[in-house]
Scaffold this motif. Sequence first.
Motif, short mmCIF file in Angstrom:
data_model
loop_
_atom_site.label_atom_id
_atom_site.label_comp_id
_atom_site.label_asym_id
_atom_site.label_seq_id
_atom_site.Cartn_x
_atom_site.Cartn_y
_atom_site.Cartn_z
N GLY A 1 0.83 -1.20 0.00
CA GLY A 1 0.00 0.00 0.00
C GLY A 1 0.86 1.24 0.00
N LYS A 2 0.24 2.36 -0.25
CA LYS A 2 0.98 3.61 -0.35
C LYS A 2 1.33 4.22 1.00
N MET A 3 0.68 3.77 2.04
CA MET A 3 0.98 4.30 3.37
C MET A 3 2.27 3.69 3.90
N THR A 4 2.89 4.38 4.83
CA THR A 4 4.09 3.87 5.49
C THR A 4 3.65 3.06 6.70
N TRP A 5 4.20 1.85 6.82
CA TRP A 5 3.85 0.96 7.92
C TRP A 5 5.07 0.71 8.81
N PRO A 6 4.85 0.63 10.11
CA PRO A 6 5.95 0.21 10.99
C PRO A 6 6.36 -1.22 10.65
N HIS A 7 7.62 -1.54 10.85
CA HIS A 7 8.11 -2.87 10.50
C HIS A 7 7.34 -3.99 11.22
N GLN A 8 6.90 -3.73 12.45
CA GLN A 8 6.14 -4.75 13.18
C GLN A 8 4.84 -5.06 12.44
N VAL A 9 4.18 -4.04 11.93
CA VAL A 9 2.92 -4.22 11.22
C VAL A 9 3.17 -4.90 9.87
N VAL A 10 4.27 -4.55 9.21
CA VAL A 10 4.61 -5.20 7.95
C VAL A 10 4.76 -6.70 8.17
N ARG A 11 5.39 -7.08 9.23
CA ARG A 11 5.55 -8.52 9.51
C ARG A 11 4.20 -9.20 9.70
N ILE A 12 3.28 -8.52 10.40
CA ILE A 12 1.94 -9.08 10.58
C ILE A 12 1.25 -9.23 9.23
N LEU A 13 1.26 -8.17 8.44
CA LEU A 13 0.60 -8.20 7.13
C LEU A 13 1.19 -9.29 6.25
N LEU A 14 2.49 -9.42 6.23
CA LEU A 14 3.15 -10.42 5.40
C LEU A 14 2.80 -11.83 5.86
N ALA A 15 2.87 -12.07 7.16
CA ALA A 15 2.54 -13.40 7.69
C ALA A 15 1.09 -13.77 7.36
N GLU A 16 0.20 -12.80 7.51
CA GLU A 16 -1.21 -13.08 7.21
C GLU A 16 -1.39 -13.36 5.72
N GLN A 17 -0.72 -12.62 4.86
CA GLN A 17 -0.85 -12.84 3.42
C GLN A 17 -0.26 -14.18 2.98
N LEU A 18 0.78 -14.64 3.65
CA LEU A 18 1.29 -15.98 3.35
C LEU A 18 0.25 -17.04 3.71
N TYR A 19 -0.34 -16.90 4.88
CA TYR A 19 -1.39 -17.84 5.27
C TYR A 19 -2.57 -17.74 4.29
N ARG A 20 -2.96 -16.54 3.95
CA ARG A 20 -4.07 -16.33 3.03
C ARG A 20 -3.76 -16.97 1.67
N ALA A 21 -2.52 -16.85 1.20
CA ALA A 21 -2.13 -17.45 -0.08
C ALA A 21 -2.34 -18.97 -0.05
N VAL A 22 -1.96 -19.59 1.05
CA VAL A 22 -2.16 -21.05 1.16
C VAL A 22 -3.65 -21.38 1.13
N THR A 23 -4.45 -20.58 1.81
CA THR A 23 -5.89 -20.89 1.82
C THR A 23 -6.50 -20.67 0.44
N ILE A 24 -6.03 -19.68 -0.29
CA ILE A 24 -6.53 -19.45 -1.65
C ILE A 24 -6.14 -20.62 -2.54
N LEU A 25 -4.87 -21.03 -2.46
CA LEU A 25 -4.39 -22.12 -3.30
C LEU A 25 -5.08 -23.45 -3.00
N SER A 26 -5.49 -23.63 -1.75
CA SER A 26 -6.13 -24.89 -1.37
C SER A 26 -7.65 -24.84 -1.45
N GLY A 27 -8.21 -23.68 -1.77
CA GLY A 27 -9.67 -23.55 -1.85
C GLY A 27 -10.35 -23.45 -0.50
N HIS A 28 -9.61 -23.18 0.54
CA HIS A 28 -10.15 -23.02 1.89
C HIS A 28 -11.00 -21.74 1.95
N PRO A 29 -12.09 -21.75 2.69
CA PRO A 29 -12.98 -20.56 2.71
C PRO A 29 -12.47 -19.37 3.51
#
Length: 160
Positions: A128-156
Amino acid sequence: MRVGIVAVGRLKAGPEKDLVSRYLDRFAKAGPASGLDFSRVTELVESRASNAATRKREEAVQIEKALPDNALVVALDERGKSWDSEEFAAYVGDHKDRGRRDMVLIIGGADGLDPALRDRADLTLNLGKMTWPHQVVRILLAEQLYRAVTILSGHPYHRS
């Protein structure tokens, strides 16, 4: 494909670290069924150099040393592409299907990434265009990795 994170700086104990751990644990449990294994988070020491260019260059050297040979490198940077979760999941899935052994996501230091490291990356993403603290970036990235797995596996979990 093994997926890891290399980050400049240390995430201290607290709610941010707990959230990162929660999402990375979910990823580690759900990933193997989709051919994705969580390898680890590598935390690197921030440079203490007196100017930003030198700090970024010193941190880039550390990051390069932490990368597995022939790893797919995804750099997080404000100049990167802005993708939605499904595009990111498709990218991860495509490279997994092509037989890539390792993918590493890079979070730079407070000054960002050295331009040479950014140019060396296979993909540069922004969150995103906003500046994020590194702690928040880690949260966002970890969540998106989990979300990617759920998308790839068809999980709801992912609903668009």
